[in-house]
Write an enzyme that holds these catalytic residues in place. Structure first.
Site: not given
Ligand code: CAA
Ligand code: NAD
Length: 293
Positions: A140, A152, A119, A190
């Site tokens: 991701h 991602e 992450s 994130n």
């Protein structure tokens, strides 16, 4: 380079979802956990999800059998050595991920592509534990993996462009929308989501509102599917704490710093929904009760 067999390391919240979508997309999939109990727990969760799809009529019983036939659980890393791609989804701690990839690097042929579902760590620092940084990407996924449509795909300065494009195509084959992200801690989602979640905890600490009122505000006022505390519990408070430490270390910005309450909850073993307690108490899972701080 054609991906046929996928190895997934970790069968927790994310690994189980990644293994499920790989098997559903037609890939032979081997998922590895550290103990037989954890393999069983992860596969049981997948079984439950597939049964729900059959109930809804989006998957036939026969297709479910085929998906299960493509999916194998193991406790042995050795069973991953003939995979074309290995996706790692274990605890968000650099030394643990580096040790795993160091071992996989010795085990797998040089062509195998490695991917991390981290992450917040940079892919470069994980890939540096191997001799194949050119065949290393970030993939991701988002929680819950079978439902969330995004992946991602992260490219480092070392990633071979052909490997990267193959991984973008792989993400699409899983039914996800791949977005291209560079190797900056937290990537795209994130970078934006983590400060928001941490700010919700800071607002709670400052008495701006209660857990329920802050959750309802963001759900009903902004149309978010979950309020920030429900989402924090869903992601895992331990995972969020590791992410905040890693992103703070990377950017040295206060918005990424872990609020003291988060640290204390993790130290107390309140890791969110998966541990039965976080900002809510899940003793009755259908009716979570907010914690009074
Ligand atoms: N696994 C598989 N399927 C699930 C699921 C799970 N854990 N949870 C829910 N679903 C499915 C349900 O079966 C249901 O399917 P159908 O519509 O086909 O019947 C569908 O999702 C909707 O579920 P519900 O009606 O029970 O509940 P909901 O409408 O509240 O949706 C949700 C649940 C999809 C999780 C929604 O609340 C949501 O989108 N929440 C936000 C999730 C989010 O923000 N995720 C990103 C987290 S951040 C991250 O992942 C990155 C990181 O690095 C930390
Ligand atoms: P989880 O707590 O559900 O699972 C963690 C897994 O790590 C377990 O399978 C555990 O057995 C394994 N593990 C722990 N120590 C280990 C070790 N020493 N060696 C090998 N395996 C070990 O966590 P999760 O939420 O599935 O997160 C896994 C990864 O996915 C993390 O990198 C996390 O940042 C990332 N991620 C999480 C989310 C989320 O919403 N939870 C979303 C996207 C990405």
């Amino acid at each position: 380079m054609a991906i046929q067999k996928v190895g997934v390391v970790g069968c927790g919240l994310m690994g189980s979802g990644i293994a499920q979508v790989c098997a559903q997309a037609g890939f032979t999939t081997v998922v590895r956990e550290v103990s037989a109990e954890l393999v069983e727990k992860g596969l049981k969760g997948i079984e439950k999800n597939l049964a729900r799809l059959v109930e809804k009529g989006t998957l036939t019983e026969a297709a479910k059998g085929e998906v299960r036939g493509r999916l194998k659980g193991t406790t042995s890393l050795d069973d991953l050595k003939d995979c074309d791609l290995i996706v790692e989804a274990i605890i968000e701690q650099l030394p643990v991920k580096r040790e795993l990839f160091g071992a996989l690097d010795k085990l797998c042929p040089p062509e195998t592509v490695f991917a991390s579902n981290t992450s917040s760590l940079t892919i470069t620092e994980i890939a540096a534990a191997t001799k194949r940084p050119q065949r290393f990407v970030g993939l991701h996924f988002f929680n819950p993996v079978p439902v969330m449509k995004l992946v991602e795909v992260v490219k480092t300065i070392s990633t071979d462009p052909a490997v990267y494009e193959e991984m973008v195509r792989f993400g699409a084959k899983l039914g996800k929308t791949p977005v291209r992200a560079s190797d900056s801690g937290g990537f795209i989602v994130n970078r934006l989501l983590v400060p928001y979640l941490l700010d919700a905890i800071r607002a709670l600490e400052e008495g701006v509102g209660s857990v329920v009122d802050i959750d309802n505000s963001m759900k009903l006022g902004c149309g978010y599917p979950m309020g920030p505390f429900t989402l924090l519990d869903f992601v895992g408070l331990d995972t969020t704490y590791y992410i905040s430490q890693i992103m703070f270390e990377e950017f040295k910005e206060k918005r990424f710093a872990a609020p003291p309450l988060l640290k204390r909850m993790v130290l107390a073993g309140w890791n969110g929904k998966k541990s039965g307690r976080g900002f809510y108490d899940y003793s009755d899972p259908a009716n979570p009760k907010p914690i009074q701080f």
